[in-house]
Scaffold this motif. Structure first.
Motif, PDB file in Angstrom:
ATOM      1  N   LEU A 153      27.600 -12.378  34.687  1.00 48.86           N
ATOM      2  CA  LEU A 153      28.278 -10.982  35.024  1.00 48.86           C
ATOM      3  C   LEU A 153      29.712 -11.085  35.568  1.00 48.86           C
ATOM      4  O   LEU A 153      30.493 -11.398  36.302  1.00 48.86           O
ATOM      5  N   LEU A 154      30.518  -9.702  34.678  1.00 47.93           N
ATOM      6  CA  LEU A 154      31.936 -10.033  34.827  1.00 47.93           C
ATOM      7  C   LEU A 154      31.927  -8.519  35.473  1.00 47.93           C
ATOM      8  O   LEU A 154      32.037  -8.014  34.019  1.00 47.93           O
ATOM      9  N   ILE A 155      32.856  -7.712  36.534  1.00 50.86           N
ATOM     10  CA  ILE A 155      32.579  -6.320  36.079  1.00 50.86           C
ATOM     11  C   ILE A 155      34.711  -6.382  36.206  1.00 50.86           C
ATOM     12  O   ILE A 155      35.456  -7.627  36.930  1.00 50.86           O
ATOM     13  N   ALA A 156      35.851  -5.783  35.154  1.00 51.73           N
ATOM     14  CA  ALA A 156      36.837  -5.752  34.988  1.00 51.73           C
ATOM     15  C   ALA A 156      37.189  -4.433  35.798  1.00 51.73           C
ATOM     16  O   ALA A 156      36.733  -2.736  35.373  1.00 51.73           O
ATOM     17  N   PHE A 157      38.179  -3.871  36.666  1.00 51.64           N
ATOM     18  CA  PHE A 157      38.769  -3.233  36.259  1.00 51.64           C
ATOM     19  C   PHE A 157      40.349  -2.849  35.088  1.00 51.64           C
ATOM     20  O   PHE A 157      40.982  -3.743  36.186  1.00 51.64           O
ATOM     21  N   HIS A 158      40.144  -1.466  35.276  1.00 50.83           N
ATOM     22  CA  HIS A 158      41.853  -2.135  34.299  1.00 50.83           C
ATOM     23  C   HIS A 158      43.272  -0.955  34.578  1.00 50.83           C
ATOM     24  O   HIS A 158      42.286  -0.773  36.626  1.00 50.83           O
TER      25      HIS A 158
END
Length: 256
Positions: free
Chosen positions: A12-17
């Motif tokens: 799982l990779l959580i990404a914040f723009h």
């Protein structure tokens, strides 16, 4: 909060723009990383399809968001990615998330001598609220701002940012929402460096050699001599590094 989901990888990779972007920004990574990661990218408060009624947001809001994503994906561990202002959020959240983190990706990370940020953090909260109230009629501010730009008294980058974000009510709310939140996500380079040294958390930092927003030198100083931290300078890239070239580079590193 609205989230985007790309890929079907086991990790799982959580990404914040970044500020002014949306979670769909990270769709560019899916063709190259989708076999390794399931990428979940939320539209952060005041952005995209997320409906946000409060004036600002906090670390606790993001912690709850991450807990919800972990529960939905059936995971207890994850990697965290942040681009630009999203990297600032990721770094500020790292101490609270450390026990669950596999890796940290920082893309053109804002927060280290970024133009305009120091000034923004020094202005007291009561002044921010007062300015917010004044700018409910933005022409009172934008007209002299444009005059100042024509006279060469206002830098082009500053003028462009303010003109774009204060002349529209939705963008005005977003700008002040993040300005109010800024104090909760302050970056202390010494504490970050100490945390990276003591935790052995794998950290990859990517920055374009043509980035005019994030200076390279503070990042070189921050990452120097830490074996678990890598600084990668992308030739020919500006601040907006999220794209196919970066995705290929990340996939190559993942294969090693």
């Amino acid at each position: 909060m609205h989230t985007h989901r790309f890929g079907n990888g086991p990790e799982l990779l959580i990404a914040f723009h970044g500020f002014g972007d949306r979670g769909r920004l990270f769709a560019a990574l899916a063709p190259f990383l989708g076999n390794y990661y399931t990428i979940v990218a939320p539209d952060l408060p005041f952005h995209g399809e997320t409906q946000w009624s409060r004036k600002t947001f906090s670390k606790e809001d993001l912690r709850q968001l991450i807990c919800t994503i972990l529960e939905q994906e059936g995971k207890t561990r994850f990697s965290l990615m942040g681009y630009s202002f999203g990297a600032r959020l990721a770094m500020a959240m790292t101490p609270d998330l450390l026990a669950s983190l596999n890796k940290l990706y920082l893309l053109a990370p804002e927060g280290f001598n970024t133009k305009g940020t120091k000034t923004a953090t020094r202005i007291p909260m009561w002044s921010r609220r007062l300015l917010h109230k004044v700018l409910e009629k933005p022409k009172l501010f934008l007209v002299p701002l444009r005059v100042g730009r024509r006279l060469g008294m206002v830098p082009k980058l500053t003028y462009g940012f303010l003109d774009a974000n204060l002349s529209n009510r939705e963008r005005l709310l977003r700008t002040f929402g993040y300005w109010y939140a800024l104090d909760a996500f302050l970056i202390n380079p010494e504490k970050i460096r100490d945390l990276w040294l003591s935790s052995n958390l794998p950290v990859d930092v990517y920055i374009g050699n043509r980035d005019v927003i994030v200076p390279l030198k503070p990042l070189q100083q921050l990452t120097k001599g830490i074996p678990n931290v890598r600084l990668c300078v992308l030739e020919g890239e500006g601040h907006r590094v999220v794209g196919a070239a970066l995705a290929k580079r990340l996939a190559m590193e993942k294969e090693r």
